[in-house]
Design a protein around this motif. Structure first.
Motif, PDB file in Angstrom:
ATOM      1  N   PHE A  39       4.831   6.642  13.720  1.00  0.00           N
ATOM      2  CA  PHE A  39       5.612   6.063  14.810  1.00  0.00           C
ATOM      3  C   PHE A  39       6.880   6.880  14.995  1.00  0.00           C
ATOM      4  O   PHE A  39       7.365   7.525  14.068  1.00  0.00           O
ATOM      5  CB  PHE A  39       5.953   4.592  14.537  1.00  0.00           C
ATOM      6  N   ILE A  59      16.621   1.444  18.865  1.00  0.00           N
ATOM      7  CA  ILE A  59      16.529   0.202  18.091  1.00  0.00           C
ATOM      8  C   ILE A  59      17.700  -0.689  18.479  1.00  0.00           C
ATOM      9  O   ILE A  59      18.821  -0.212  18.663  1.00  0.00           O
ATOM     10  CB  ILE A  59      16.565   0.516  16.583  1.00  0.00           C
ATOM     11  N   LEU A  83       0.828  -1.207   0.000  1.00  0.00           N
ATOM     12  CA  LEU A  83       0.000   0.000   0.000  1.00  0.00           C
ATOM     13  C   LEU A  83       0.861   1.256   0.000  1.00  0.00           C
ATOM     14  O   LEU A  83       1.835   1.361   0.716  1.00  0.00           O
ATOM     15  CB  LEU A  83      -0.845  -0.017   1.280  1.00  0.00           C
ATOM     16  N   ALA A 136      16.507   7.535  15.508  1.00  0.00           N
ATOM     17  CA  ALA A 136      16.669   6.868  16.802  1.00  0.00           C
ATOM     18  C   ALA A 136      18.046   6.214  16.882  1.00  0.00           C
ATOM     19  O   ALA A 136      18.574   5.734  15.885  1.00  0.00           O
ATOM     20  CB  ALA A 136      15.579   5.811  16.971  1.00  0.00           C
ATOM     21  N   PRO A 137      18.645   6.211  18.080  1.00  0.00           N
ATOM     22  CA  PRO A 137      19.930   5.513  18.218  1.00  0.00           C
ATOM     23  C   PRO A 137      19.744   4.010  18.010  1.00  0.00           C
ATOM     24  O   PRO A 137      18.737   3.437  18.410  1.00  0.00           O
ATOM     25  CB  PRO A 137      20.344   5.820  19.655  1.00  0.00           C
ATOM     26  N   VAL A 138      20.725   3.414  17.366  1.00  0.00           N
ATOM     27  CA  VAL A 138      20.645   1.997  17.011  1.00  0.00           C
ATOM     28  C   VAL A 138      21.855   1.265  17.584  1.00  0.00           C
ATOM     29  O   VAL A 138      22.989   1.700  17.407  1.00  0.00           O
ATOM     30  CB  VAL A 138      20.636   1.830  15.473  1.00  0.00           C
ATOM     31  N   LEU A 180       1.871   4.564   1.309  1.00  0.00           N
ATOM     32  CA  LEU A 180       1.694   4.891   2.724  1.00  0.00           C
ATOM     33  C   LEU A 180       1.721   6.399   2.949  1.00  0.00           C
ATOM     34  O   LEU A 180       2.561   6.941   3.659  1.00  0.00           O
ATOM     35  CB  LEU A 180       2.794   4.211   3.528  1.00  0.00           C
ATOM     36  N   ASN A 220      10.490   6.179  16.965  1.00  0.00           N
ATOM     37  CA  ASN A 220      11.300   5.231  17.729  1.00  0.00           C
ATOM     38  C   ASN A 220      12.151   5.952  18.768  1.00  0.00           C
ATOM     39  O   ASN A 220      12.753   6.991  18.478  1.00  0.00           O
ATOM     40  CB  ASN A 220      12.227   4.451  16.793  1.00  0.00           C
ATOM     41  N   SER A 275      -0.004   8.334   4.645  1.00  0.00           N
ATOM     42  CA  SER A 275      -0.283   8.894   5.964  1.00  0.00           C
ATOM     43  C   SER A 275       0.721   8.441   7.021  1.00  0.00           C
ATOM     44  O   SER A 275       0.523   8.682   8.191  1.00  0.00           O
ATOM     45  CB  SER A 275      -1.698   8.495   6.392  1.00  0.00           C
ATOM     46  N   VAL A 276       1.783   7.805   6.605  1.00  0.00           N
ATOM     47  CA  VAL A 276       2.748   7.312   7.578  1.00  0.00           C
ATOM     48  C   VAL A 276       3.970   8.222   7.625  1.00  0.00           C
ATOM     49  O   VAL A 276       4.573   8.524   6.601  1.00  0.00           O
ATOM     50  CB  VAL A 276       3.191   5.874   7.222  1.00  0.00           C
ATOM     51  N   HIS A 277       4.304   8.656   8.821  1.00  0.00           N
ATOM     52  CA  HIS A 277       5.472   9.497   8.999  1.00  0.00           C
ATOM     53  C   HIS A 277       6.506   8.725   9.790  1.00  0.00           C
ATOM     54  O   HIS A 277       6.242   8.308  10.907  1.00  0.00           O
ATOM     55  CB  HIS A 277       5.092  10.788   9.733  1.00  0.00           C
ATOM     56  N   ALA A 278       7.651   8.528   9.202  1.00  0.00           N
ATOM     57  CA  ALA A 278       8.670   7.697   9.853  1.00  0.00           C
ATOM     58  C   ALA A 278       9.862   8.538  10.263  1.00  0.00           C
ATOM     59  O   ALA A 278      10.265   9.452   9.571  1.00  0.00           O
ATOM     60  CB  ALA A 278       9.141   6.611   8.898  1.00  0.00           C
ATOM     61  N   ASN A 279      10.431   8.196  11.406  1.00  0.00           N
ATOM     62  CA  ASN A 279      11.700   8.813  11.763  1.00  0.00           C
ATOM     63  C   ASN A 279      12.643   7.773  12.355  1.00  0.00           C
ATOM     64  O   ASN A 279      13.427   8.048  13.243  1.00  0.00           O
ATOM     65  CB  ASN A 279      11.526   9.980  12.721  1.00  0.00           C
ATOM     66  N   ALA A 280      12.507   6.550  11.832  1.00  0.00           N
ATOM     67  CA  ALA A 280      13.305   5.455  12.385  1.00  0.00           C
ATOM     68  C   ALA A 280      14.791   5.786  12.374  1.00  0.00           C
ATOM     69  O   ALA A 280      15.526   5.407  13.266  1.00  0.00           O
ATOM     70  CB  ALA A 280      13.061   4.182  11.598  1.00  0.00           C
ATOM     71  N   TYR A 318      -1.544   6.979  10.793  1.00  0.00           N
ATOM     72  CA  TYR A 318      -0.621   6.261  11.684  1.00  0.00           C
ATOM     73  C   TYR A 318       0.745   6.896  11.602  1.00  0.00           C
ATOM     74  O   TYR A 318       1.192   7.276  10.526  1.00  0.00           O
ATOM     75  CB  TYR A 318      -0.570   4.799  11.225  1.00  0.00           C
TER      76      TYR A 318
END
Lengths: 186, 186, 186, 186
Positions: free
Chosen positions: D129, D134, C13, C25-27, C15, D131, C17-22, D127
């Motif tokens: 998210f 990780i 799909l 983030a510390p990994v 996307l 983080n 409407s999806v907001h990502a900020n992965a 939706y």
């Protein structure tokens, strides 16, 4: 009392008030075990003998079908390139990262691999292995040791052999690394 | 006989001629075990009770020293950020990826974390856990279940708790994930 | 629309409407990388040349000290048994699971390993490797390929070599598997 | 020069004589990546919105079929028990280690799970998210953070959410851990 000692005291505390039932919960564990490894090492030898037996009893086509099935079931060519250095291969075809190359090594008869005479067809009747050491990380196990195989004339061939076994999602071990070499002669 | 059946036959062959001594070889296995997990879950509860006991008997400084030692020994802040969502934290400090934030949660007294009142100082005397399920991959284990802790007034607090335990090179388990939440109330 | 197709549709799909900020983030990622592997393969050759150079310039003691340091830094003997089959060893000392046996192979001079003449002392001046394939699982990487080393007379030795590199907690790669063999001669 | 310094010197040696072609060899890498994680996190939200959309447009049966397909494709129930603590479940059915329990939570309509009213049917349209941190080990990734979902009335629900994603042999990510909880209210 130092912090370190405090910490050790904490972690070694008698835990009279703790009630555990961790063992009753269902566990999904995808790691490989020593029992898995031993079974896979036995299966490799059994497969080699089976190919030799099938060749004697059913001829080339039967032996090739068995070898093909063994490669599908016990090697990781379905996952990607396999790190395979067979005992008797020579440059420029020393390594056999594809299934076709592995099958040629085991049964020969492939004009693209003219130096291959069919290692698994040579009348193997007995197999034993002796591990020097084993390394386990995640779903991957490495073994290094001696393998001795005996043919139908009673001649014994000894090789130094490394295997890497990967446990797939279905729980089957697959060979992703196989380095075999004749012992060095001074 | 199909190839698949041939293959299955090969792999289930009775292996009369195979002699194995895999078990005698030294094994390096870095994976986590169920026994490791149970010990770590017990140790967490014991540490919580120890901090409460030290607070009662030795005051804030002693409790803080113990909590600090527990975080050094049992959490993975030395490895990197820890995925820690304590039971009672609120935004914008819900998560505690650093050791400082974790210590503030357990013992309070840090003006940079003004909402923390010291969860581990609340007179905890008893602890039990009940796992719903366990997942093991490599040197990492995940557990999900109920944890019940009792204070010195006999009041029981129940939480839903996820832990991720990582086994380090020295063989110690370290918490790299800890999500704790009060049960949903309809 | 079948369930499978529904599912594929869901997962592909658009996307909006999806907001990502992965990425912000510390990994913490303990896995091994291809860059790690290449650096470790280069370092092995550099270390071999360094031992030879130190032997020429500083004598046996200097070469032995360097070899000892290399084994401490680049092999996994601190973790447990190493699966090491050097190129030129013979039975009953084919395998070198302990550091002592590895050091004897590299520099000789150990009466408990009388067949060892010091492989690393033989005037090596140049090194190159050519991988056939690489396998990566967790913090462990396996490589198989050709290694060619040249001595100060310009003579080239080619070996078939398997390495297993394990990334430790500190981020250093350690050799836990090393199988080296001379090419098969027909 | 100490042994340690010798060693560091060796490993930082300028490697003028080393020729590498590691990158040209085929690589099998079964580890999970950050890109994998971000895609899976996006897909979860897209699937939730899709179930809500299908419920509105096609009714309960269509929504249930979609939810069923999502569980088959994106969760690890085919591998074993899943560590699933949904946001709104209550004892004694807090945890949902089986697919049946997960499906009941998402769409309701299962008399064996009488408290479930169908979380995914509540008109979700948006939706996002965020983080906090990780953790990646082998083919397993853990994420902890905030998830915010908006319904068709514009109401936003925020949850604290932990996911554990496992990459299967086919390269698909599967949720093996999912702990969701409403933020603590003081």
């Amino acid at each position: 009392m130092t912090l370190k000692n405090t910490c050790l005291a904490v972690l070694s505390l008698a835990l009279l008030s703790v009630h555990a039932n961790a063992k009753e919960a269902p566990v999904l564990n995808t790691n490989i075990t020593e029992a898995d490894i031993e079974a896979a090492q036995k299966a490799w030898g059994a497969a080699l003998i089976q190919i030799s037996t099938d060749y004697k009893e059913g001829g080339f086509d039967k032996a090739k079908a068995t070898a093909d099935a063994v490669l599908d079931a016990a090697y990781g060519y379905n996952l990607g390139p396999v790190l395979f250095k067979p005992t008797l291969t020579v440059a420029p075809q020393t390594f056999r990262p594809t299934k076709e190359g592995a099958l040629a090594y085991f049964v020969g008869g492939n004009k693209d691999f003219p130096d291959d005479s069919g290692f698994a067809l040579k009348g193997w009747t007995k197999y034993e292995f002796e591990n020097s050491a084993i390394h386990i990380t995640a779903d991957l196990a490495l073994t290094l040791g001696k393998v001795r195989i005996t043919n139908d004339k009673g001649e014994v061939t000894e090789v130094d052999k490394t295997w890497g076994f990967k446990k797939d999602d279905a729980g089957n071990l697959r060979i992703v690394l196989h380095h075999s070499s004749l012992p060095y002669k001074k």
